[in-house]
Design a protein around this motif. Structure first.
Motif, PDB file in Angstrom:
ATOM      1  N   ILE A  36     -11.451  14.377  14.101  1.00 20.23           N
ATOM      2  CA  ILE A  36     -12.404  14.802  13.068  1.00 20.23           C
ATOM      3  C   ILE A  36     -11.208  15.676  12.487  1.00 20.23           C
ATOM      4  N   GLY A  37     -10.814  16.487  13.319  1.00 19.26           N
ATOM      5  CA  GLY A  37      -9.906  17.995  11.956  1.00 19.26           C
ATOM      6  C   GLY A  37      -8.408  17.758  11.482  1.00 19.26           C
ATOM      7  N   PHE A  38      -7.719  16.207  12.607  1.00 21.46           N
ATOM      8  CA  PHE A  38      -6.341  15.799  12.162  1.00 21.46           C
ATOM      9  C   PHE A  38      -7.125  14.862  10.917  1.00 21.46           C
ATOM     10  N   GLY A  39      -8.169  13.733  11.128  1.00 20.38           N
ATOM     11  CA  GLY A  39      -8.736  12.952   9.844  1.00 20.38           C
ATOM     12  C   GLY A  39      -9.383  14.024   8.195  1.00 20.38           C
ATOM     13  N   ALA A  40      -9.764  15.059   8.763  1.00 15.47           N
ATOM     14  CA  ALA A  40     -10.241  15.948   7.516  1.00 15.47           C
ATOM     15  C   ALA A  40      -8.564  16.939   7.322  1.00 15.47           C
ATOM     16  N   TYR A  41      -7.830  16.918   7.679  1.00 15.60           N
ATOM     17  CA  TYR A  41      -6.615  17.540   7.564  1.00 15.60           C
ATOM     18  C   TYR A  41      -5.703  16.087   6.075  1.00 15.60           C
ATOM     19  N   LEU A  42      -5.776  14.989   6.824  1.00 20.07           N
ATOM     20  CA  LEU A  42      -5.038  13.911   6.270  1.00 20.07           C
ATOM     21  C   LEU A  42      -5.619  13.466   5.129  1.00 20.07           C
ATOM     22  N   CYS A  43      -6.763  13.520   5.376  1.00 17.27           N
ATOM     23  CA  CYS A  43      -7.994  13.260   3.984  1.00 17.27           C
ATOM     24  C   CYS A  43      -7.727  14.843   2.404  1.00 17.27           C
ATOM     25  N   LEU A  44      -7.808  15.681   2.995  1.00 17.80           N
ATOM     26  CA  LEU A  44      -6.979  16.840   2.298  1.00 17.80           C
ATOM     27  C   LEU A  44      -5.322  16.870   1.393  1.00 17.80           C
ATOM     28  N   PHE A  45      -5.002  16.416   2.471  1.00 18.15           N
ATOM     29  CA  PHE A  45      -3.571  16.126   1.937  1.00 18.15           C
ATOM     30  C   PHE A  45      -2.562  14.731   1.720  1.00 18.15           C
ATOM     31  N   SER A  46      -3.303  14.470   1.896  1.00 14.33           N
ATOM     32  CA  SER A  46      -3.332  12.298   1.176  1.00 14.33           C
ATOM     33  C   SER A  46      -3.103  12.592   0.133  1.00 14.33           C
ATOM     34  N   THR A  47      -3.319  13.322  -1.335  1.00 16.01           N
ATOM     35  CA  THR A  47      -2.895  13.473  -2.558  1.00 16.01           C
ATOM     36  C   THR A  47      -1.230  13.894  -3.019  1.00 16.01           C
TER      37      THR A  47
ATOM     38  N   MET B 197       1.002  -1.372  -0.163  1.00 16.10           N
ATOM     39  CA  MET B 197      -0.058   0.132   0.348  1.00 16.10           C
ATOM     40  C   MET B 197       0.962   0.974   0.298  1.00 16.10           C
ATOM     41  N   THR B 198       0.641   2.297  -0.638  1.00 13.80           N
ATOM     42  CA  THR B 198       1.309   3.467  -1.247  1.00 13.80           C
ATOM     43  C   THR B 198       0.690   4.269   0.259  1.00 13.80           C
ATOM     44  N   THR B 199       1.930   4.713   0.185  1.00 16.58           N
ATOM     45  CA  THR B 199       2.044   6.655   1.452  1.00 16.58           C
ATOM     46  C   THR B 199       0.241   6.851   1.612  1.00 16.58           C
ATOM     47  N   ASN B 200       0.132   7.286   0.080  1.00 20.18           N
ATOM     48  CA  ASN B 200      -0.860   8.033  -0.088  1.00 20.18           C
ATOM     49  C   ASN B 200      -2.397   7.651   0.627  1.00 20.18           C
ATOM     50  N   LYS B 201      -2.194   6.120  -0.075  1.00 19.13           N
ATOM     51  CA  LYS B 201      -4.023   5.219   0.153  1.00 19.13           C
ATOM     52  C   LYS B 201      -3.096   5.323   1.741  1.00 19.13           C
ATOM     53  N   THR B 202      -2.442   4.802   2.426  1.00 18.29           N
ATOM     54  CA  THR B 202      -2.580   4.841   4.465  1.00 18.29           C
ATOM     55  C   THR B 202      -3.003   6.645   4.313  1.00 18.29           C
ATOM     56  N   CYS B 203      -2.533   7.138   4.431  1.00 18.97           N
ATOM     57  CA  CYS B 203      -2.940   8.511   4.668  1.00 18.97           C
ATOM     58  C   CYS B 203      -4.532   8.825   4.635  1.00 18.97           C
ATOM     59  N   LEU B 204      -4.843   8.275   3.677  1.00 18.33           N
ATOM     60  CA  LEU B 204      -6.060   8.913   3.096  1.00 18.33           C
ATOM     61  C   LEU B 204      -7.364   7.967   4.251  1.00 18.33           C
ATOM     62  N   LEU B 205      -6.897   6.291   3.938  1.00 16.70           N
ATOM     63  CA  LEU B 205      -7.656   5.703   4.913  1.00 16.70           C
ATOM     64  C   LEU B 205      -7.427   5.721   6.042  1.00 16.70           C
ATOM     65  N   ASN B 206      -6.284   6.514   6.535  1.00 16.93           N
ATOM     66  CA  ASN B 206      -5.664   6.614   8.114  1.00 16.93           C
ATOM     67  C   ASN B 206      -7.235   8.059   8.066  1.00 16.93           C
ATOM     68  N   GLY B 207      -7.177   8.938   7.300  1.00 15.73           N
ATOM     69  CA  GLY B 207      -7.996   9.865   7.353  1.00 15.73           C
ATOM     70  C   GLY B 207      -9.148   9.646   7.272  1.00 15.73           C
ATOM     71  N   ILE B 208      -9.673   8.683   6.607  1.00 17.70           N
ATOM     72  CA  ILE B 208     -11.365   8.431   6.660  1.00 17.70           C
ATOM     73  C   ILE B 208     -11.077   8.402   7.959  1.00 17.70           C
ATOM     74  N   ILE B 209     -10.179   6.756   8.264  1.00 18.37           N
ATOM     75  CA  ILE B 209     -10.799   6.352   9.599  1.00 18.37           C
ATOM     76  C   ILE B 209     -10.646   7.083  10.603  1.00 18.37           C
ATOM     77  N   LEU B 210     -10.407   8.246  10.677  1.00 17.43           N
ATOM     78  CA  LEU B 210     -10.189   9.313  11.975  1.00 17.43           C
ATOM     79  C   LEU B 210     -11.507   9.983  11.538  1.00 17.43           C
ATOM     80  N   LEU B 211     -12.086  10.392  10.413  1.00 22.40           N
ATOM     81  CA  LEU B 211     -13.102  10.945  10.628  1.00 22.40           C
ATOM     82  C   LEU B 211     -14.033  10.445  10.533  1.00 22.40           C
ATOM     83  N   ALA B 212     -14.463   8.748  10.820  1.00 20.51           N
ATOM     84  CA  ALA B 212     -15.438   8.470  10.550  1.00 20.51           C
ATOM     85  C   ALA B 212     -15.444   8.186  12.510  1.00 20.51           C
ATOM     86  N   LEU B 213     -14.571   7.383  13.284  1.00 20.98           N
ATOM     87  CA  LEU B 213     -14.475   7.374  14.100  1.00 20.98           C
ATOM     88  C   LEU B 213     -14.430   8.675  15.067  1.00 20.98           C
TER      89      LEU B 213
END
Length: 117
Positions: free
Chosen positions: A36-47, A1-17
């Motif tokens: 929620i804020g940290f998950g949103a940050y990770l989702c925004l900058f995952s690309t 798994m690439t770091t981009n996908k890991t960052c996005l998945l981690n962000g989604i998990i943190l947002l949901a939980l």
């Protein structure tokens, strides 16, 4: 798994939980906004998160480590209150961050400079 996908998945998990935890506390506990804020940050900058962008890569890795340590206190509070749902929620958030850090470290150690999704 690439770091981009890991960052996005981690962000989604943190947002949901994080939203689940915030809603479970009747939107009263303002520290519930942190995941929620940290998950949103990770989702925004995952690309933009890759080994080539070293400053963002290390910044996100450091923030993820800091988040793991910041979640120890809520975990202990949930253990004191015997809140099984809260223990599971915070443990899953911490586990997602630990797995992300492991992927970050493995991508550094692998020496692959081609870590773009």
């Amino acid at each position: 798994m690439t770091t981009n996908k890991t960052c996005l998945l981690n962000g989604i998990i943190l947002l949901a939980l994080g939203f689940w935890g915030y809603a479970a506390n009747q939107f009263a506990l303002h520290t519930g906004i942190v995941p929620i804020g940290f998950g949103a940050y990770l989702c925004l900058f995952s690309t933009r998160h890759s080994i080539e962008n070293k400053s963002l890569f290390f910044f996100n890795g450091g923030l993820t480590l800091a988040f793991i340590f910041a979640m120890i206190r809520p975990l202990l509070r949930n253990i004191e209150q015997a809140d099984l749902e809260g223990i599971c929620r915070v443990s899953l958030e911490m586990a997602a961050c630990v797995m992300a850090v492991i992927v970050y470290i493995r991508s550094l150690n692998s020496g692959h400079q081609k870590d773009v999704a």
